[in-house]
Design a protein around this motif. Structure first.
Motif, PDB file in Angstrom:
ATOM      1  N   UNK A  49       0.682 -18.494  63.566  1.00 19.58           N
ATOM      2  CA  UNK A  49       1.820 -18.147  62.719  1.00 19.58           C
ATOM      3  C   UNK A  49       3.083 -18.904  63.110  1.00 19.58           C
ATOM      4  N   UNK A  50       3.016 -19.699  64.190  1.00 19.49           N
ATOM      5  CA  UNK A  50       4.206 -20.414  64.664  1.00 19.49           C
ATOM      6  C   UNK A  50       4.103 -21.892  64.307  1.00 19.49           C
ATOM      7  N   UNK A 119      -2.670 -11.676  59.028  1.00 17.57           N
ATOM      8  CA  UNK A 119      -1.439 -12.276  59.525  1.00 17.57           C
ATOM      9  C   UNK A 119      -1.330 -13.737  59.077  1.00 17.57           C
ATOM     10  N   UNK A 120      -2.421 -14.454  59.174  1.00 21.57           N
ATOM     11  CA  UNK A 120      -2.427 -15.878  58.831  1.00 21.57           C
ATOM     12  C   UNK A 120      -2.252 -16.082  57.336  1.00 21.57           C
ATOM     13  N   UNK A 121      -2.984 -15.297  56.545  1.00 21.64           N
ATOM     14  CA  UNK A 121      -2.932 -15.490  55.097  1.00 21.64           C
ATOM     15  C   UNK A 121      -1.622 -15.012  54.498  1.00 21.64           C
ATOM     16  N   UNK A 125       0.159 -17.623  51.996  1.00 20.04           N
ATOM     17  CA  UNK A 125      -0.267 -17.535  50.606  1.00 20.04           C
ATOM     18  C   UNK A 125       0.835 -17.961  49.661  1.00 20.04           C
ATOM     19  N   UNK A 126       0.374 -18.418  48.509  1.00 20.87           N
ATOM     20  CA  UNK A 126       1.301 -18.962  47.515  1.00 20.87           C
ATOM     21  C   UNK A 126       1.615 -17.953  46.414  1.00 20.87           C
ATOM     22  N   UNK A 185      -9.529  -9.960  45.677  1.00 15.75           N
ATOM     23  CA  UNK A 185      -8.178  -9.993  45.098  1.00 15.75           C
ATOM     24  C   UNK A 185      -7.411 -11.218  45.576  1.00 15.75           C
ATOM     25  N   UNK A 186      -7.541 -11.520  46.870  1.00 16.03           N
ATOM     26  CA  UNK A 186      -6.846 -12.685  47.420  1.00 16.03           C
ATOM     27  C   UNK A 186      -7.387 -13.979  46.812  1.00 16.03           C
TER      28      UNK A 186
END
Length: 531
Positions: A49-50, A119-121, A125-126, A185-186
């Motif tokens: 995430x960094x 956390x990553x997605x 995500x857009x 859904x994602x």
């Protein structure tokens, strides 16, 4: 995305196998090993995430970069989802076996992987944040699963463990269903981004990338195809195929449509936007590139497949059938390579199954001559798969009485006998199965055509009887196929009825005189059995 609940046990990774063999199994060492996996996943959760650096993209690359982001998001979702699904599948198996230490360790790993994915997605995500409620609920259930499995480590009370086993199974089922729903859904959100690029972009390069990504997704199974169809991909792709300015994208767009139409949602979407008419326009337009017409043929083959449970989408197909059949047989005649011929002939073969009028139209279009001529051209009919399509069409045409004269005129009986000898060139199971279908359908075609005495006499003169007897008596010649045996027995009996003296007394006694089922049992048991 489905989560395997009762799947077979997956093989452990090489590192896990080495570790389990090399260390002594005691509680402290096992705890340390499990801890190493937990901390690694948690580290990934934080580190990914960094950002390493901030590089501003030039304005001209913003749209393309968005496409790459979407593609990366999809790859992340699919890869992470596979990892979590595997862990949940292992957990179901270990729960059934009552291996509580491993159940808890798997629950911890699954929890960490799910947190890492969320956390990553969520940071990459857009699309909007409406997924947050699903993510929160899933994380809570994963934590509950971790806590409850930990309680089972500190007791050996069988009654308590039995009751907890039922509770854990229920929670695990909830986690699996929640995870599948969240992933679906994602994925739908990311697919919407790709479809929007197809619909709204004026940059052909961006559109091509988006379509390629959609095509890639269709290869991951029917569930993704259903999601893609429900989000309107077929409508967007066919809109492209109706605009001359995007003619360079026709082939890719149609290939994607064909893949999506493997599911009912895809064919329903195609029906709603008059997709059959669009396909007919492309097929009949000789100004269109051969690749585009071949892919249009692939869509026709897909939507007319006998495997489709619903045929409502074929109602509009009948209106354009004459034009489509004409275009497809022309494509077979002019095909520059085996792949184009295969797609066109597969479409023709499927069409002959669902409407008898199609066979009459094909006879009028000189299909027997064109197809048998193609069989003599190894550049076009170069595999058992292509031969399978040709002999399927001939078998369906042979139902019509007038087809016998056409086949005789084109020396088609000789070709059918060659097809009876079709053998695989490799150990590939699909190729072997295709060869069996070729042999079976060639025998069926011969039996149907031999209703005509002239055809039967020609077949006997060309030594069809000895070949059929060989196929009946030698399992190796028919690749041990029962369907080939039945078809050959039927063809042999049809020829023997016309010319009894063509069959020897011993063959007549075993293959002709008994009931068909008795001859079948006799021939199917001829192969030696070794114990």
């Amino acid at each position: 995305m489905e989560t395997p609940q009762n799947s077979r046990s997956s093989s452990s990774s090489l590192s896990m196998a080495k570790r389990m063999l090399s260390i002594q199994v005691d509680s402290v060492q096992r705890w340390m090993e499990d801890l190493r996996h937990m901390t690694e996943v948690e580290c990934m959760c934080v580190l990914q995430s960094k950002p390493i650096g901030v590089d501003e993209d030039p304005p001209g690359d913003l749209i393309v970069t968005g496409d790459h982001v979407t593609r990366d998001n999809l790859q992340t979702l699919l890869k992470r989802a596979l990892v979590v699904s595997t862990e949940l599948g292992k957990m179901f198996q270990r729960l059934e076996r009552g291996r509580w230490q491993r159940v808890h360790g798997t629950a911890v790993r699954a929890n960490c992987h799910v947190r890492s994915l969320v956390h990553e997605y969520s940071g990459a995500r857009t699309t909007g944040s409406h997924l947050h409620k699903y993510e929160t609920a899933l994380l809570e259930k994963c934590m509950e699963l971790t806590v409850i499995t930990e309680r089972c480590l500190h007791t050996e009370d069988e009654y308590f463990l039995k009751s907890m086993k039922e509770a854990i199974h229920e929670i695990l089922t909830d986690v699996s269903e929640s995870f599948s729903h969240m992933i679906d859904t994602a994925l739908a959100n990311e697919i919407q981004v790709l479809i929007k690029q197809v619909q709204d972009s004026e940059d052909i390069f961006v559109m091509e990338n988006a379509i390629s990504n959609l095509l890639s997704l269709t290869q991951d199974g029917p569930q993704l195809c259903s999601i893609i169809a429900k989000e309107g991909a077929v409508v967007a792709l066919l809109r492209i195929c109706r605009q001359d300015c995007f003619s360079s994208l026709y082939a890719l767009a149609l290939r994607t449509v064909a893949s999506i139409c493997c599911v009912e949602e895809g064919t329903n979407q195609l029906e709603k936007v008059d997709g059959v008419l669009c396909l007919a326009d492309i097929l009949t337009d000789e100004g269109c590139a051969e690749a585009a017409r071949a892919e249009a043929a692939a869509v026709v083959a897909q939507i007319t497949s006998p495997h489709h449970t619903s045929t409502q989408h074929l109602s509009s197909f009948l209106e354009s059938m004459q034009d489509i059949l004409t275009a497809l047989i022309k494509l077979c005649e002019s095909a520059s390579c085996g792949e184009v011929f295969l797609l066109a002939s597969a479409a023709l073969a499927n069409i002959t199954f669902f409407d008898s009028m199609a066979c009459e139209i094909l006879l009028q279009l000189d299909a027997v001559h064109i197809l048998l001529q193609a069989c003599r051209d190894r550049q076009r009919v170069d595999t058992p798969y292509s031969k399978d399509q040709v002999v399927t069409i001939l078998a369906n045409l042979s139902v019509l009485e007038q087809s016998a004269a056409e086949v005789l005129l084109e020396n088609g009986i000789d070709r059918l006998l060659l097809l009876l000898g079709e053998k695989p060139s490799s150990s590939n199971p699909s190729e072997g199965a295709a060869c069996e279908r070729v042999q079976q359908k060639a025998a069926v075609t011969l039996a149907r055509l031999s209703r005509d005495p002239d055809v039967a006499q020609v077949a006997i003169q060309l030594q069809a009887v000895p070949r059929l007897i060989e196929l009946c008596r030698s399992p190796a010649e028919r690749n041990n196929s029962d369907s080939v045996l039945v078809a050959c027995l039927a063809a042999l009996r049809r020829l023997a009825a016309v010319c009894p003296e063509s069959v020897s007394p011993s063959d007549h006694q075993q293959l002709i005189k008994p009931r068909l089922v008795d001859s079948f049992l006799l021939c199917s048991n001829m192969e030696e059995s070794f114990v």
